[in-house]
Design an enzyme around this catalytic site. Structure first.
Site, PDB file in Angstrom:
ATOM      1  N   PHE A   1      48.179  32.363  41.120  1.00  0.00           N
ATOM      2  CA  PHE A   1      46.799  32.057  40.748  1.00  0.00           C
ATOM      3  C   PHE A   1      46.593  32.159  39.235  1.00  0.00           C
ATOM      4  O   PHE A   1      45.772  31.444  38.671  1.00  0.00           O
ATOM      5  CB  PHE A   1      45.818  32.977  41.487  1.00  0.00           C
ATOM      6  CG  PHE A   1      44.405  32.498  41.425  1.00  0.00           C
ATOM      7  CD1 PHE A   1      43.968  31.480  42.260  1.00  0.00           C
ATOM      8  CD2 PHE A   1      43.510  33.053  40.534  1.00  0.00           C
ATOM      9  CE1 PHE A   1      42.657  31.014  42.201  1.00  0.00           C
ATOM     10  CE2 PHE A   1      42.198  32.603  40.467  1.00  0.00           C
ATOM     11  CZ  PHE A   1      41.778  31.581  41.298  1.00  0.00           C
ATOM     12  N   GLU A   2      47.359  33.024  38.588  1.00  0.00           N
ATOM     13  CA  GLU A   2      47.228  33.231  37.137  1.00  0.00           C
ATOM     14  C   GLU A   2      47.988  32.199  36.303  1.00  0.00           C
ATOM     15  O   GLU A   2      47.927  32.226  35.075  1.00  0.00           O
ATOM     16  CB  GLU A   2      47.675  34.642  36.764  1.00  0.00           C
ATOM     17  CG  GLU A   2      46.750  35.742  37.270  1.00  0.00           C
ATOM     18  CD  GLU A   2      46.901  36.045  38.756  1.00  0.00           C
ATOM     19  OE1 GLU A   2      45.894  36.432  39.377  1.00  0.00           O
ATOM     20  OE2 GLU A   2      48.017  35.875  39.304  1.00  0.00           O
TER      21      GLU A   2
ATOM     22  N   VAL B   1      53.957  30.063  46.580  1.00  0.00           N
ATOM     23  CA  VAL B   1      53.020  30.640  47.525  1.00  0.00           C
ATOM     24  C   VAL B   1      53.544  30.333  48.927  1.00  0.00           C
ATOM     25  O   VAL B   1      53.785  29.169  49.264  1.00  0.00           O
ATOM     26  CB  VAL B   1      51.594  30.068  47.350  1.00  0.00           C
ATOM     27  CG1 VAL B   1      50.621  30.744  48.297  1.00  0.00           C
ATOM     28  CG2 VAL B   1      51.126  30.210  45.912  1.00  0.00           C
TER      29      VAL B   1
ATOM     30  N   HIS C   1      44.222  32.970  52.542  1.00  0.00           N
ATOM     31  CA  HIS C   1      44.577  33.243  51.149  1.00  0.00           C
ATOM     32  C   HIS C   1      45.460  32.138  50.577  1.00  0.00           C
ATOM     33  O   HIS C   1      45.264  31.674  49.452  1.00  0.00           O
ATOM     34  CB  HIS C   1      45.272  34.607  51.064  1.00  0.00           C
ATOM     35  CG  HIS C   1      45.675  35.002  49.686  1.00  0.00           C
ATOM     36  ND1 HIS C   1      46.958  34.860  49.216  1.00  0.00           N
ATOM     37  CD2 HIS C   1      44.954  35.530  48.678  1.00  0.00           C
ATOM     38  CE1 HIS C   1      47.017  35.285  47.970  1.00  0.00           C
ATOM     39  NE2 HIS C   1      45.815  35.703  47.614  1.00  0.00           N
TER      40      HIS C   1
END
Length: 143
Positions: free
Chosen positions: A45-46, A69, A76
């Site tokens: 996500f970052e 992921v 999520h």
């Protein structure tokens, strides 16, 4: 050519392999080690924030975003994948350099391994080739 690489520390066995593939491919095609800037971020996500930082604070010609992921039992996975996809797309519109989508979105660990040097090759290699091609396109049409 100067390249930035942002790599997620989460799922590091996979992202390390993607990173090694990307570096090897860049070097094989003539990039110099001193012209490759790498930063690690905690998770996929970052990647967007890390890539934005590189774009603002360095003079790289392209930024490769590498992460992984793996789907679990909660939504999520969907939120992270969607956020990263939209974030990288927005960076491509906002900045004058290409941001390369090197995020594996797999259903399980085996699929990730297969794409990080396994039977489906190394998607880090592919991301590096894409970065090289996009920089060449930008150079061709630079004014």
């Amino acid at each position: 050519m100067k390249f930035g690489i942002v790599v997620s520390e989460w799922n590091s066995t996979i992202t390390d392999a993607l990173y090694k593939g990307a570096i090897a491919t860049l070097l094989k095609h003539g990039a110099k080690e001193e012209n490759i800037v790498t930063i690690g971020v905690p998770g996929s996500f970052e990647l967007t924030a890390g890539a934005r930082t590189l774009a603002k604070r360095t003079d790289v010609d392209a930024i490769i975003c590498l992460g992984c992921v793996i789907q679990g039992d909660t939504p999520h996975f969907d939120y992270v994948c969607q956020g990263v996809t939209q974030g990288i797309s927005q960076l491509n519109v906002k900045f004058k350099i290409p941001f390369i989508f090197g995020l594996l979105t797999t259903l399980n660990q085996q699929q990730a391994e297969d794409r990080a040097g396994g039977k489906h090759g190394n998607k880090g290699d592919e991301a590096a080739i894409t970065a090289i091609k996009m920089v060449e396109i930008n150079c061709r049409f630079k004014k």
